[in-house]
Scaffold this motif. Sequence first.
Motif, short mmCIF file in Angstrom:
data_model
loop_
_atom_site.label_atom_id
_atom_site.label_comp_id
_atom_site.label_asym_id
_atom_site.label_seq_id
_atom_site.Cartn_x
_atom_site.Cartn_y
_atom_site.Cartn_z
N TRP A 47 0.83 -1.21 0.00
CA TRP A 47 0.00 0.00 0.00
C TRP A 47 0.86 1.25 0.00
O TRP A 47 0.63 2.19 -0.76
N ARG A 51 0.63 3.81 -3.00
CA ARG A 51 -0.22 4.98 -2.76
C ARG A 51 0.54 6.19 -2.22
O ARG A 51 0.01 7.31 -2.25
N LEU A 120 -2.99 -3.53 -6.66
CA LEU A 120 -3.23 -2.19 -6.13
C LEU A 120 -3.05 -1.13 -7.21
O LEU A 120 -3.80 -0.15 -7.28
N GLU A 122 -3.63 -1.40 -10.31
CA GLU A 122 -4.70 -1.45 -11.30
C GLU A 122 -6.08 -1.13 -10.73
O GLU A 122 -7.05 -1.04 -11.49
N LEU A 123 -6.19 -0.95 -9.42
CA LEU A 123 -7.49 -0.65 -8.83
C LEU A 123 -8.02 0.69 -9.35
O LEU A 123 -7.28 1.66 -9.47
N ASP A 124 -9.30 0.72 -9.61
CA ASP A 124 -9.95 1.93 -10.10
C ASP A 124 -10.21 2.87 -8.92
O ASP A 124 -11.05 2.58 -8.06
N ARG A 125 -9.50 3.98 -8.89
CA ARG A 125 -9.65 4.92 -7.78
C ARG A 125 -11.01 5.61 -7.81
O ARG A 125 -11.47 6.14 -6.79
N GLU A 126 -11.66 5.62 -8.97
CA GLU A 126 -12.96 6.27 -9.07
C GLU A 126 -14.01 5.57 -8.21
O GLU A 126 -14.94 6.21 -7.71
N GLU A 128 -13.45 4.14 -5.32
CA GLU A 128 -13.21 4.61 -3.96
C GLU A 128 -13.76 6.03 -3.78
O GLU A 128 -14.36 6.35 -2.75
N GLU A 129 -13.54 6.87 -4.78
CA GLU A 129 -14.04 8.24 -4.71
C GLU A 129 -15.57 8.28 -4.68
O GLU A 129 -16.18 9.09 -3.99
N ASN A 138 -13.05 5.94 5.57
CA ASN A 138 -11.89 5.22 5.03
C ASN A 138 -11.92 3.74 5.37
O ASN A 138 -11.55 2.89 4.55
N ILE A 146 -11.91 -2.05 -1.27
CA ILE A 146 -10.54 -2.39 -1.64
C ILE A 146 -10.19 -3.84 -1.29
O ILE A 146 -9.64 -4.57 -2.13
#
Length: 235
Positions: A47, A51, A120, A122-126, A128-129, A138, A146
Amino acid sequence: MDLGRGRLGAFWSAVSSPSALASFRVTLTISVGVTLVNVVFGLLIAWVLVRDDFPLKRVVDAIIDLPFALPTIVASLVLLSLYGPGSPVGIHIQHTAWGVALALAFVTLPFVVRAVQPVLLELDREVEEAAASLGANNVTIFVRVILPALAPALLSGAGLAFSRAIGEFGSIVLIGGAIPGKTEVSSQWIRTLIENDDRVGAAAISIVLLLISFAVLFVLRYFGARAAKREESSR
Protein backbone atom coordinates in the motif's frame (compact mmCIF):
# COMPACT_ATOMS: atom_id res chain seq x y z
CA MET A 1 2.32 -57.09 -2.37
CA ASP A 2 4.69 -57.62 0.57
CA LEU A 3 7.16 -55.21 -1.02
CA GLY A 4 4.45 -52.55 -1.33
CA ARG A 5 3.39 -53.06 2.28
CA GLY A 6 7.00 -52.85 3.36
CA ARG A 7 7.48 -49.53 1.59
CA LEU A 8 4.23 -48.18 2.99
CA GLY A 9 5.27 -49.30 6.45
CA ALA A 10 8.66 -47.63 6.08
CA PHE A 11 6.96 -44.44 4.88
CA TRP A 12 4.53 -44.41 7.80
CA SER A 13 7.29 -45.18 10.28
CA ALA A 14 9.35 -42.27 8.98
CA VAL A 15 6.57 -39.68 9.05
CA SER A 16 5.06 -40.78 12.37
CA SER A 17 8.26 -40.97 14.40
CA PRO A 18 8.43 -38.59 17.39
CA SER A 19 11.22 -36.58 15.77
CA ALA A 20 9.32 -36.21 12.52
CA LEU A 21 6.10 -35.19 14.27
CA ALA A 22 8.01 -32.67 16.37
CA SER A 23 9.58 -31.17 13.24
CA PHE A 24 6.16 -30.97 11.55
CA ARG A 25 4.70 -29.21 14.59
CA VAL A 26 7.51 -26.65 14.72
CA THR A 27 7.43 -26.12 10.96
CA LEU A 28 3.69 -25.68 10.60
CA THR A 29 3.23 -23.59 13.75
CA ILE A 30 5.92 -21.09 12.84
CA SER A 31 5.06 -21.05 9.12
CA VAL A 32 1.37 -20.35 9.74
CA GLY A 33 2.21 -17.56 12.18
CA VAL A 34 4.76 -16.01 9.82
CA THR A 35 2.33 -16.20 6.90
CA LEU A 36 -0.42 -14.41 8.81
CA VAL A 37 2.00 -11.68 9.89
CA ASN A 38 3.30 -11.31 6.33
CA VAL A 39 -0.21 -10.95 4.94
CA VAL A 40 -0.73 -7.91 7.18
CA PHE A 41 2.68 -6.30 6.74
CA GLY A 42 2.93 -7.29 3.09
CA LEU A 43 -0.34 -5.48 2.41
CA LEU A 44 0.83 -2.43 4.36
CA ILE A 45 4.15 -2.27 2.52
CA ALA A 46 2.50 -2.72 -0.87
CA TRP A 47 0.00 0.00 0.00
CA VAL A 48 2.74 2.45 0.98
CA LEU A 49 4.77 1.70 -2.15
CA VAL A 50 1.77 2.21 -4.43
CA ARG A 51 -0.22 4.98 -2.76
CA ASP A 52 2.47 7.11 -1.08
CA ASP A 53 5.47 9.10 -2.29
CA PHE A 54 8.50 9.47 -0.05
CA PRO A 55 12.27 9.86 -0.37
CA LEU A 56 14.19 6.74 -1.40
CA LYS A 57 10.98 5.01 -2.46
CA ARG A 58 12.79 3.23 -5.29
CA VAL A 59 15.44 2.01 -2.86
CA VAL A 60 12.82 0.55 -0.53
CA ASP A 61 11.08 -1.06 -3.49
CA ALA A 62 14.37 -2.67 -4.54
CA ILE A 63 15.10 -3.90 -1.01
CA ILE A 64 11.86 -5.90 -1.08
CA ASP A 65 13.42 -8.13 -3.74
CA LEU A 66 16.63 -8.63 -1.77
CA PRO A 67 15.64 -12.06 -0.38
CA PHE A 68 15.14 -13.25 -3.97
CA ALA A 69 18.67 -12.20 -4.96
CA LEU A 70 20.68 -13.17 -1.87
CA PRO A 71 21.67 -16.74 -1.03
CA THR A 72 19.54 -17.60 1.97
CA ILE A 73 22.59 -18.52 4.05
CA VAL A 74 23.56 -14.83 3.84
CA ALA A 75 20.28 -13.93 5.54
CA SER A 76 21.10 -16.37 8.32
CA LEU A 77 24.56 -14.84 8.76
CA VAL A 78 23.15 -11.32 8.90
CA LEU A 79 20.47 -12.30 11.41
CA LEU A 80 23.07 -14.10 13.51
CA SER A 81 25.30 -11.03 13.59
CA LEU A 82 22.37 -8.77 14.52
CA TYR A 83 20.51 -10.97 16.98
CA GLY A 84 23.04 -13.58 18.08
CA PRO A 85 25.66 -13.44 20.83
CA GLY A 86 27.03 -9.93 21.17
CA SER A 87 24.01 -8.43 19.40
CA PRO A 88 24.61 -4.72 18.62
CA VAL A 89 20.92 -4.03 19.27
CA GLY A 90 20.77 -5.95 22.54
CA ILE A 91 18.40 -8.64 21.27
CA HIS A 92 19.46 -12.30 21.44
CA ILE A 93 17.12 -14.70 19.65
CA GLN A 94 19.56 -17.30 18.37
CA HIS A 95 18.32 -20.86 18.90
CA THR A 96 14.78 -19.66 19.57
CA ALA A 97 11.50 -19.98 17.69
CA TRP A 98 11.50 -16.19 17.36
CA GLY A 99 14.76 -16.37 15.47
CA VAL A 100 13.35 -18.97 13.09
CA ALA A 101 10.21 -16.88 12.60
CA LEU A 102 12.22 -13.75 11.85
CA ALA A 103 14.31 -15.59 9.26
CA LEU A 104 11.23 -17.05 7.58
CA ALA A 105 9.47 -13.68 7.61
CA PHE A 106 12.44 -12.08 5.87
CA VAL A 107 12.56 -14.57 3.00
CA THR A 108 8.79 -14.88 2.49
CA LEU A 109 7.54 -11.29 2.84
CA PRO A 110 8.32 -10.38 -0.81
CA PHE A 111 5.87 -13.01 -2.05
CA VAL A 112 2.95 -11.15 -0.48
CA VAL A 113 4.17 -7.68 -1.43
CA ARG A 114 4.77 -8.59 -5.07
CA ALA A 115 1.44 -10.40 -5.32
CA VAL A 116 -0.56 -7.44 -3.99
CA GLN A 117 1.37 -4.55 -5.52
CA PRO A 118 0.28 -4.92 -9.18
CA VAL A 119 -3.36 -5.38 -8.18
CA LEU A 120 -3.23 -2.19 -6.13
CA LEU A 121 -1.78 -0.37 -9.12
CA GLU A 122 -4.70 -1.45 -11.30
CA LEU A 123 -7.49 -0.65 -8.83
CA ASP A 124 -9.95 1.93 -10.10
CA ARG A 125 -9.65 4.92 -7.78
CA GLU A 126 -12.96 6.27 -9.07
CA VAL A 127 -14.82 3.52 -7.23
CA GLU A 128 -13.21 4.61 -3.96
CA GLU A 129 -14.04 8.24 -4.71
CA ALA A 130 -17.66 7.31 -5.46
CA ALA A 131 -17.93 5.44 -2.15
CA ALA A 132 -16.47 8.43 -0.32
CA SER A 133 -18.93 10.77 -2.03
CA LEU A 134 -21.76 8.59 -0.72
CA GLY A 135 -20.54 9.07 2.84
CA ALA A 136 -18.37 5.98 3.37
CA ASN A 137 -15.41 6.52 5.70
CA ASN A 138 -11.89 5.22 5.03
CA VAL A 139 -12.39 2.01 7.01
CA THR A 140 -15.61 1.18 5.17
CA ILE A 141 -14.01 1.90 1.80
CA PHE A 142 -11.08 -0.35 2.61
CA VAL A 143 -13.17 -3.24 3.96
CA ARG A 144 -16.04 -3.10 1.44
CA VAL A 145 -14.29 -1.87 -1.72
CA ILE A 146 -10.54 -2.39 -1.64
CA LEU A 147 -10.09 -5.58 0.37
CA PRO A 148 -12.46 -7.74 -1.73
CA ALA A 149 -10.51 -6.73 -4.84
CA LEU A 150 -7.22 -7.60 -3.17
CA ALA A 151 -8.41 -10.89 -1.64
CA PRO A 152 -7.33 -13.17 -4.55
CA ALA A 153 -3.85 -11.62 -4.66
CA LEU A 154 -3.52 -11.78 -0.87
CA LEU A 155 -4.48 -15.46 -0.82
CA SER A 156 -2.08 -16.24 -3.66
CA GLY A 157 0.77 -14.42 -1.94
CA ALA A 158 -0.03 -16.12 1.36
CA GLY A 159 0.04 -19.54 -0.30
CA LEU A 160 3.42 -18.88 -1.90
CA ALA A 161 4.84 -17.50 1.34
CA PHE A 162 3.63 -20.51 3.34
CA SER A 163 4.97 -22.99 0.79
CA ARG A 164 8.36 -21.29 0.85
CA ALA A 165 8.38 -21.20 4.65
CA ILE A 166 7.75 -24.91 5.21
CA GLY A 167 10.62 -25.85 2.91
CA GLU A 168 13.10 -23.17 3.91
CA PHE A 169 16.54 -24.24 5.08
CA GLY A 170 19.38 -21.80 4.39
CA SER A 171 18.09 -18.75 6.26
CA ILE A 172 17.43 -20.67 9.49
CA VAL A 173 20.39 -22.99 9.59
CA LEU A 174 22.49 -20.69 11.82
CA ILE A 175 19.91 -18.62 13.67
CA GLY A 176 17.68 -21.58 14.51
CA GLY A 177 20.15 -24.10 15.84
CA ALA A 178 17.98 -27.14 15.00
CA ILE A 179 16.97 -27.85 18.60
CA PRO A 180 14.61 -30.87 18.49
CA GLY A 181 11.05 -29.95 19.40
CA LYS A 182 11.86 -26.24 19.59
CA THR A 183 13.62 -24.87 16.50
CA GLU A 184 14.26 -27.94 14.35
CA VAL A 185 12.06 -27.61 11.27
CA SER A 186 11.34 -30.43 8.84
CA SER A 187 13.97 -29.35 6.30
CA GLN A 188 16.63 -29.68 9.00
CA TRP A 189 15.25 -33.08 10.04
CA ILE A 190 15.53 -34.14 6.40
CA ARG A 191 19.20 -33.15 6.43
CA THR A 192 19.75 -35.20 9.58
CA LEU A 193 18.15 -38.23 7.95
CA ILE A 194 20.33 -37.84 4.86
CA GLU A 195 23.45 -37.55 6.99
CA ASN A 196 22.42 -40.78 8.72
CA ASP A 197 21.97 -42.44 5.30
CA ASP A 198 18.21 -42.76 5.78
CA ARG A 199 17.15 -41.75 2.29
CA VAL A 200 13.76 -43.43 2.59
CA GLY A 201 12.94 -41.40 5.67
CA ALA A 202 14.17 -38.17 4.08
CA ALA A 203 12.07 -38.83 0.99
CA ALA A 204 9.01 -39.58 3.14
CA ILE A 205 9.30 -36.29 5.04
CA SER A 206 9.82 -34.45 1.74
CA ILE A 207 6.67 -36.01 0.28
CA VAL A 208 4.62 -34.91 3.28
CA LEU A 209 5.88 -31.33 2.93
CA LEU A 210 5.12 -31.43 -0.78
CA LEU A 211 1.57 -32.65 -0.14
CA ILE A 212 0.97 -30.00 2.53
CA SER A 213 2.28 -27.28 0.23
CA PHE A 214 0.12 -28.49 -2.67
CA ALA A 215 -2.99 -28.74 -0.50
CA VAL A 216 -2.56 -25.24 0.92
CA LEU A 217 -1.90 -23.73 -2.52
CA PHE A 218 -4.90 -25.55 -3.99
CA VAL A 219 -7.27 -24.43 -1.24
CA LEU A 220 -6.10 -20.82 -1.28
CA ARG A 221 -6.24 -20.65 -5.08
CA TYR A 222 -9.75 -22.10 -4.96
CA PHE A 223 -10.99 -19.49 -2.50
CA GLY A 224 -9.06 -16.81 -4.37
CA ALA A 225 -10.84 -17.76 -7.61
CA ARG A 226 -14.21 -17.66 -5.84
CA ALA A 227 -13.39 -14.23 -4.40
CA ALA A 228 -12.42 -13.00 -7.85
CA LYS A 229 -15.70 -14.25 -9.32
CA ARG A 230 -17.71 -12.56 -6.58
CA GLU A 231 -15.83 -9.33 -7.22
CA GLU A 232 -16.53 -9.56 -10.95
CA SER A 233 -20.22 -10.27 -10.42
CA SER A 234 -20.61 -7.34 -8.04
CA ARG A 235 -19.38 -4.82 -10.60
